[in-house]
Design a protein around this motif. Structure first.
Motif, PDB file in Angstrom:
ATOM      1  N   GLU A  26       0.863  -1.098   0.180  1.00 44.96           N
ATOM      2  CA  GLU A  26      -0.024   0.030   0.101  1.00 44.96           C
ATOM      3  C   GLU A  26       0.906   1.303  -0.052  1.00 44.96           C
ATOM      4  OE1 GLU A  26      -3.877  -0.155   2.524  1.00 44.96           O
ATOM      5  OE2 GLU A  26      -2.322  -1.120   3.626  1.00 44.96           O
ATOM      6  N   MET A  28       0.159   5.031   0.717  1.00 45.95           N
ATOM      7  CA  MET A  28      -0.706   5.862   1.439  1.00 45.95           C
ATOM      8  C   MET A  28      -0.030   7.312   0.990  1.00 45.95           C
ATOM      9  SD  MET A  28      -1.715   3.718   4.455  1.00 45.95           S
ATOM     10  CE  MET A  28      -0.592   2.356   4.397  1.00 45.95           C
ATOM     11  N   ARG A  29      -0.627   8.366   0.671  1.00 39.79           N
ATOM     12  CA  ARG A  29      -0.260   9.647   0.206  1.00 39.79           C
ATOM     13  C   ARG A  29      -0.950  10.597   1.210  1.00 39.79           C
ATOM     14  NH1 ARG A  29       4.343  10.563  -3.154  1.00 39.79           N
ATOM     15  NH2 ARG A  29       4.326   8.841  -4.613  1.00 39.79           N
ATOM     16  N   HIS A  31      -1.709  14.399   3.151  1.00 42.35           N
ATOM     17  CA  HIS A  31      -2.198  15.890   2.486  1.00 42.35           C
ATOM     18  C   HIS A  31      -1.129  16.246   1.670  1.00 42.35           C
ATOM     19  CE1 HIS A  31      -4.095  19.652   2.307  1.00 42.35           C
ATOM     20  NE2 HIS A  31      -2.869  20.402   2.859  1.00 42.35           N
ATOM     21  N   LYS A 672      -5.290  10.600   1.545  1.00 44.23           N
ATOM     22  CA  LYS A 672      -5.964  11.549   0.528  1.00 44.23           C
ATOM     23  C   LYS A 672      -6.065  10.421  -0.609  1.00 44.23           C
ATOM     24  CE  LYS A 672      -6.415  15.495   2.297  1.00 44.23           C
ATOM     25  NZ  LYS A 672      -7.652  15.973   2.693  1.00 44.23           N
ATOM     26  N   THR A 673      -4.939   9.551  -0.736  1.00 44.15           N
ATOM     27  CA  THR A 673      -5.013   8.467  -1.815  1.00 44.15           C
ATOM     28  C   THR A 673      -4.364   7.274  -1.161  1.00 44.15           C
ATOM     29  OG1 THR A 673      -2.826   9.114  -2.688  1.00 44.15           O
ATOM     30  CG2 THR A 673      -5.049  10.057  -3.652  1.00 44.15           C
ATOM     31  N   ILE A 674      -4.782   5.831  -1.396  1.00 43.63           N
ATOM     32  CA  ILE A 674      -4.216   4.788  -1.265  1.00 43.63           C
ATOM     33  C   ILE A 674      -4.420   3.831  -2.310  1.00 43.63           C
ATOM     34  CG2 ILE A 674      -4.427   2.705   0.558  1.00 43.63           C
ATOM     35  CD1 ILE A 674      -5.901   4.284   2.339  1.00 43.63           C
ATOM     36  N   TYR A 675      -3.256   3.284  -2.949  1.00 46.88           N
ATOM     37  CA  TYR A 675      -2.997   2.601  -4.085  1.00 46.88           C
ATOM     38  C   TYR A 675      -2.078   1.676  -3.791  1.00 46.88           C
ATOM     39  CZ  TYR A 675       0.508   6.178  -5.141  1.00 46.88           C
ATOM     40  OH  TYR A 675       1.575   6.867  -5.091  1.00 46.88           O
TER      41      TYR A 675
END
Length: 678
Positions: A26, A28-29, A31, A672-675
């Protein structure tokens, strides 16, 4: 068809390297776009780091790897070919080949995962690849990149340049500086231990900081800074402890003058024997124009003393500790995963990292300092600061000093430790400082203070009781010069200079002498001093007299009037933090604690080049996770189209920090995003 085959082969070997699917990784970004990378295994985390960092700065990662592969000339032309030659001259590939077996199987998996992540990103983004045949990146390439990087940090580039230009090598090189400060909880008002991680580095390029958070189920949970091509945190913190680096100045490079045979310049004498220089031809391909690449060959030589450069004065060899040790990044990995002071010292004990001061703090309120280095045992019969005779085995080193021999302090009663690139013999209160005479003089430690270390001593006298978190931040962001200055050029007399015979000089002199020596953007005085100083340096006037100062002040007057139409210019109007179209007023001058070094920008202005960059401030409670605040000079990305290309600039110039956490579940909740890497 070849590209498709490369794509699938790359992915196949990438999956083999990390042992499992990238779908378990994962990214994870938060803010600010900072990557927090979680995976079950450390190898997968390294893969995810490589992918995330490539998303943010694939260009610089490629440049780092192209240098390791001796392929920079094909991409950058003549300048790149120079680096390719240096890599060959220093025999980086041979060094890695000879020492790779020493790397532990555990850490080899980390590097394999990291290289696989870079290769997978390249396969998925072929349009971003500079040179198609540069991929795949290998494990050896990652190690070669750090042999080169650490050799340069230890002064190899300066030595090689001086030798090629027939100059006598200098015993030491003065870097741009860094700060590291640790305070035990006995000295703080809130009962937390404090650590300031405050390295001064180039703001952009292969030695600029990238911030990341690395988390696995195998006990890795570290946040901090690393360089392009780095698979681990270089300095920062985990749940238990943290550390900061500054550049140190023992004698890290030995230079030997060889005795060359009068009739054969490939023979050199050692004791009573003539030995032949090892010779190899380095094949360089240089991009000339329109993608055309020319092949050239240049000879490189090696001796029992190290790589050899021939010049008009003879033949000279040089030696650095990094030529014998490639496991620096493995040592950083062990530091990442240490859980207490004993484990941290154990990680340092084999001395894989060839240099750097280390200042440490932990949740148990331990503080620790060591001036780390791979320093050889040297025959005291010789002056190791000077160029050495390369015709006797007496000047060959016989191993390296153990960790116990290095200057170090643990838990001084004063409750504080620091290093500002000054000598290790001033790291705390004078009553507890180490003494030069207690250490092997052939280590070559210089007894030197700088403006930052002198100012730190002044500050610790001011804050002689308990220190609050606000006090600690004030110390870290201090921009005051000390009472007496120790710059390369002695400019102390300018503050005592009486009125000169020049009206123009007097106008500028009044501005400088009215200044309180605080280098903030809103101040008048620092810009004027910088311009005058640069004039003296350009004229090689290192001990100026009254007439020299008058000329420098007149030049400053004319410069300011030409570009600004007035002389009472604020530092922030002269010096800017610049990225893209954004230019903000910038604090700092050389060698204040909030140091900044600048270069020409436009319209008479300068822009920050190096100095304050990645800043991390940490509080360690006795229980629970550390409380962390950071800022990176520009942002998390080096891509101009990213919203994180410049979104930390305002924080940076306003001396503000952003909260960060090692709690991966908290990160996941607020991301803000998880990919996943593809």
């Amino acid at each position: 068809m070849a590209r498709v085959r490369f794509f699938f082969l790359t992915l196949f070997f990438a999956h083999l390297a990390i042992g499992q699917s990238p779908q378990e990784i994962e990214i994870m970004r938060d803010h600010w776009g900072v990557p927090h990378i979680y995976a079950p295994t450390d190898a997968q985390v390294a893969y995810g780091l490589a992918w995330a960092h490539s998303e943010d700065d694939f260009n610089t990662i490629q440049l780092t790897m192209l240098g390791a592969k001796q392929m920079l000339g094909r991409h950058l032309g003549k300048g790149g070919a120079t680096i390719d030659y240096v890599v060959g001259l220093m025999r980086c590939e041979e060094i890695v080949n000879q020492n790779l077996h020493k790397v532990s199987p555990e850490f080899m998996k980390i590097v394999e995962g990291y290289a696989a992540g870079i290769n997978a990103y390249a396969a998925h983004h072929p349009d971003e690849v500079h040179l198609k045949n540069a991929f795949p990146v290998s494990v050896k390439d990652v190690f070669k990149a750090y042999v080169l990087q650490l050799a340069v940090m230890d002064g190899a580039d300066n030595i090689i340049r001086d030798l090629f230009f027939n100059k006598v090598p200098k015993a030491e090189s003065k870097g741009i500086g860094s700060n590291a400060i640790a305070i035990s909880r006995e000295r703080t008002t809130d009962g937390y231990a404090y650590l300031a991680v405050n390295s001064h580095q180039p703001l952009e390029g292969p030695a600029a900081w990238y911030e990341a958070h690395l988390v696995s189920d195998e006990g890795w949970n570290a946040l901090g800074g690393l360089f392009p091509g780095g698979p681990v945190i270089f300095h920062g913190t985990n749940e238990h402890l943290g550390w900061a680096h500054t550049v140190n100045y023992p004698d890290k490079v030995d230079v030997f003058e060889l005795e060359i045979h009068p009739d054969d310049d490939n023979l050199y004498k050692v004791d009573d024997e003539w030995l032949e220089l090892e010779e190899k031809k380095i094949k360089l391909k240089v991009k000339v124009l329109l993608g055309i690449k020319l092949g050239i060959g240049k000879k490189a030589y090696n001796s029992i003393y190290g790589p050899v450069v021939k010049n008009d004065s003879g033949a000279f060899a040089f030696k650095l500790g990094v030529f014998d040790e490639i496991r620096a990044i493995e040592q950083w990995y062990k530091m990442n995963k240490a859980t207490n002071l004993e484990e941290f010292k154990g990680a340092l004990s084999d001395i894989r990292i060839p240099s750097f001061n280390i200042v440490y703090a932990d949740r148990s309120s331990n503080i620790f300092y060591v001036s780390n280095g791979l320093l050889p045992f040297r025959n005291p019969k010789y002056d190791w600061i000077s160029t050495l005779p390369g015709n006797t085995k007496e000047t060959l080193s016989t191993g390296y000093h153990p960790f116990a021999d290095l200057p170090q302090l643990t838990n001084p009663k004063s409750g504080y430790l620091f290093n500002m690139n000054n000598a290790p013999f001033h790291a705390t209160d004078a009553s507890e400082d180490l003494k030069f005479e207690d250490f092997d003089p052939t280590m070559g430690f210089v007894v030197r203070e700088n403006n930052r270390s002198l100012r730190m001593a002044e500050l610790m006298k001011e804050y002689n009781g308990k220190i609050s978190w606000e006090d600690f931040n004030a110390i870290k962001y201090d921009a005051q010069l000390p009472d007496s200055l120790v710059y390369e050029i002695d400019i102390n007399p300018i503050f005592r200079l009486q009125e000169t015979s020049s009206t123009k000089a007097n106008e500028v002199l009044t501005l400088i002498q009215s200044w309180d020596k605080v280098a903030l953007a809103e101040k008048v005085g620092p810009a004027q001093l910088l311009i005058a100083y640069d004039y003296l340096k350009s004229e090689s006037i290192y001990t100026p007299d009254a007439k020299d100062f008058e000329q420098a002040l007149e030049q400053t007057h004319d410069y300011l009037m030409e570009h600004f139409g007035k002389t009472d210019v604020h530092l922030g109007d002269y010096q800017k933090l610049v990225r893209g179209d954004k230019a903000l007023p910038l604090d700092g001058i050389p060698d204040v604690i909030t140091a900044m070094y600048s270069e020409d920008y436009k319209d008479g202005k300068v822009k920050g080049r190096s100095g304050e960059s990645y800043i991390m401030m940490i509080r360690y409670p006795e229980t629970g996770l550390p409380i962390i605040e950071t800022v990176n000079v520009f942002g998390a990305s080096n891509r101009p189209d990213s919203p994180h290309y410049d979104d930390q600039m305002e924080l940076f110039v306003n001396r503000k920090l952003k909260p960060m956490t090692l709690d991966i579940e908290d990160v996941r909740r607020h991301a803000k995003t998880i990919y996943h890497p593809k």
